[in-house]
Design an enzyme around this catalytic site. Structure first.
Site, PDB file in Angstrom:
ATOM      1  N   GLY A  50       0.812  -1.220   0.000  1.00 27.27           N
ATOM      2  CA  GLY A  50       0.000   0.000   0.000  1.00 27.27           C
ATOM      3  C   GLY A  50       0.839   1.260   0.000  1.00 27.27           C
ATOM      4  O   GLY A  50       0.333   2.353   0.223  1.00 27.27           O
ATOM      5  N   CYS A  51       2.132   1.143  -0.268  1.00 28.10           N
ATOM      6  CA  CYS A  51       2.979   2.325  -0.303  1.00 28.10           C
ATOM      7  C   CYS A  51       3.488   2.544  -1.724  1.00 28.10           C
ATOM      8  O   CYS A  51       3.789   1.596  -2.429  1.00 28.10           O
ATOM      9  CB  CYS A  51       4.192   2.146   0.596  1.00 28.10           C
ATOM     10  SG  CYS A  51       3.791   1.474   2.198  1.00 28.10           S
TER      11      CYS A  51
END
Lengths: 144, 406
Positions: A50-51
């Protein structure tokens, strides 16, 4: 220093800066001074999803306290994860699980908590708390 | 006409705001464009006046809404010079259009051992639908490689074409790098083997005149929202021959002629592919966007944008440590770059603080970023309402980024 004191300390440090540029310069400094993770932890197993940048977080239990290490290929992300490490690392699992993270808002980095920022701060916090939960269970089992 | 950018900017309300105390510079047009006031007004007017469901009611409002809806379709047809209005299928967006082609065409024409060709420069939206249909049918996905200057390798493409190739699906302009692909040549080369070509025109239609008959493409897909129209509307242009032959994509109301519990007969084109209630307001709003573009003239827009892009490239190139991706390739609207070894996410975070909207990351085109061996890039994507002064503001921000991460 416990979780609360570390968070208060960070808020105090950031209160010295009035404009965003000084804040980010400080964050960049903190990114550069992050104690780096061992290369062997830079694998998908330790990667936080999710980065936009890649972030790895490892954790181990030392004398009943959780020791976190982290790294990222982006410096601002490293600065942010360093803040979390200063608050969470060397703390008992329970304190990490219950930690109040309003300091992020107080230092003016609330925007990084928004899911659209895609720097994964939310995912980092979640992963660190998850480690704490696992270690808490482990400690309980050992105690029993 | 005289192209007066300051006058044009007045038509776009969202451009006139401050971000972190600075006037907004909007350089994320490849993600979505801002909307002119006429589009916003048209949508609002629709809901205040003729709002009703289309193609169903005999009542007055429904007929008015249907007329407006079909007028938009006709306008799109004229704009892209499709032969018939039935060749213009209204979808939810370019992604939806591509999924429709991949699914329906694939279901009818693909079988074990067949091949589908895409390119290295594709957006995920023109990769994944083909991967999925290939997996279902046993067909193989082939990828046109890049030359050293990051253009599509047509010699390699020529060698990839064979009897097993069933369709070629290629982007018009790359969203991640701004590279303009030689779609004319690609279409000709594929047609020599009687292979149909689908063009993903999500970025293409924005920057140049598209004439689907002159191109002779078999399908052309695009979105309204990148083309100054509302979100949630897309177009699939398809030649009658293919659209007639292909089975429906989704089923339900509107796309049927008659339904009994034993058998359903499908409606004629384009309704066969338009099931359920469409996004009427935004389809109508899209017509206003097209009219707006026509009033300015896409040729004028292209001239202005090319000049602005050239100015931007020259200015950015002059920055020490800045590297423009696919620098030598023909480009439209996009400068995709890296600054020394600074992570794009770091750079983007600081550039944002200057009130400048750029995109960072892999731009939904991870394979091409992997091929170029970069972790992503910083992308400034321009529209005809951007100015040289805004480029100068970007340069100022980039210099600051370089200083902060030194």
């Amino acid at each position: 220093m416990n979780v609360e004191d570390s968070a208060a300390q960070i808020v105090k440090e950031f209160s010295l800066f009035d404009d965003w540029m000084d804040k980010y310069n400080y964050l960049i400094e903190m990114g550069k001074s992050l104690p780096l993770i061992d290369e062997k932890y830079k694998t998908d197993q330790y990667l936080i999803s999710g980065c936009q940048s890649r972030v790895w977080v490892s954790a181990e239990l030392v004398d009943g306290k959780v020791v976190f290490k982290a790294d990222s290929d982006a410096v601002i992300t490293k600065g942010i994860v360093n803040l979390l490490i200063r608050v969470f690392s060397n703390q008992p699992p329970e304190d990490i699980i219950d930690a109040d993270l309003s300091f992020i808002d107080e230092i003016g980095l609330k925007e990084h908590l928004s899911p659209t920022r895609s720097n994964g701060l939310v995912s980092m916090i979640k992963q660190m708390k998850l480690y704490a939960v696992v270690f808490k269970t482990k400690l309980k089992d050992q105690g029993a | 006409m005289n192209f007066d950018v300051q006058q044009i900017r007045k038509d776009f309300p969202a451009l006139h705001q401050e971000i972190y105390g600075r006037p907004l510079v909007y350089f994320d047009n490849a993600a979505t464009s801002q909307k002119p006031q006429v589009v916003i007004d048209r949508i609002s007017e629709y809901y205040r006046t003729i709002n009703s469901n289309v193609h169903r009611g005999v009542h007055h409002l429904s007929q008015q809404a249907t007329d407006a809806f079909e007028s938009s379709r006709n306008h799109i047809q004229q704009y892209i010079n499709a032969q018939h209005a039935r060749e213009v299928v209204i979808t939810k967006g370019a992604t939806d259009s591509i999924n429709l082609v991949a699914s329906s065409f694939g279901q009818k024409y693909l079988k074990q051992g067949d091949e589908v060709i895409i390119s290295s420069l594709e957006h995920h939206a023109n990769i994944v639908p083909w991967q999925v249909i290939c997996e279902k049918t046993g067909a193989q996905l082939k990828v046109i490689p890049l030359t050293e200057s990051s253009t599509l390798d047509l010699q390699a493409f020529q060698k990839m074409l064979n009897k097993k190739t069933k369709i070629v699906a290629v982007g018009h302009i790359s969203n991640a790098l701004g590279v303009v692909n030689p779609i004319r040549e690609i279409i000709e080369m594929a047609h020599d083997f009687d292979i149909p070509v689908m063009v993903d025109g999500a970025q293409g239609i924005v920057h140049e005149k598209v004439d689907v008959q002159a191109l002779d493409c078999d399908f052309y897909c695009f979105s309204s929202h990148k083309f100054y129209g509302p979100m949630g509307v897309g177009v699939l242009y398809g030649k009658t021959y293919w659209l007639s032959a292909m089975p429906p994509y989704q089923t339900g109301g509107e796309m049927i002629k008659s339904v009994t519990f034993e058998k359903t007969t499908y409606n004629d084109l384009p309704f066969k592919f338009e099931t359920g209630t469409p996004n009427v307001a935004d389809v109508i709003g899209f017509e206003s966007a097209i009219k707006y573009i026509e009033d300015i003239g896409i040729a004028h827009i292209k001239t202005y944008e090319d000049d602005l892009l050239e100015y931007g490239i020259q200015k950015l190139k002059a920055i020490d440590g800045l590297r423009i991706l696919a620098e030598g390739a023909p480009k439209a609207g996009v400068i995709s770059f890296l600054l020394k070894d600074i992570h794009p996410y770091d750079a983007g975070t600081i550039i944002d603080k200057f009130g400048i909207a750029v995109r960072t990351g892999n731009h939904c085109a991870q394979p091409v970023m992997d091929l170029l061996e970069v972790p992503g890039s910083i992308r400034a994507s321009m529209a005809f309402y951007n100015t040289r002064e805004e480029i100068d503001r970007l340069v100022e921000a980039i210099l600051k980024v370089r200083e902060m991460f030194a």
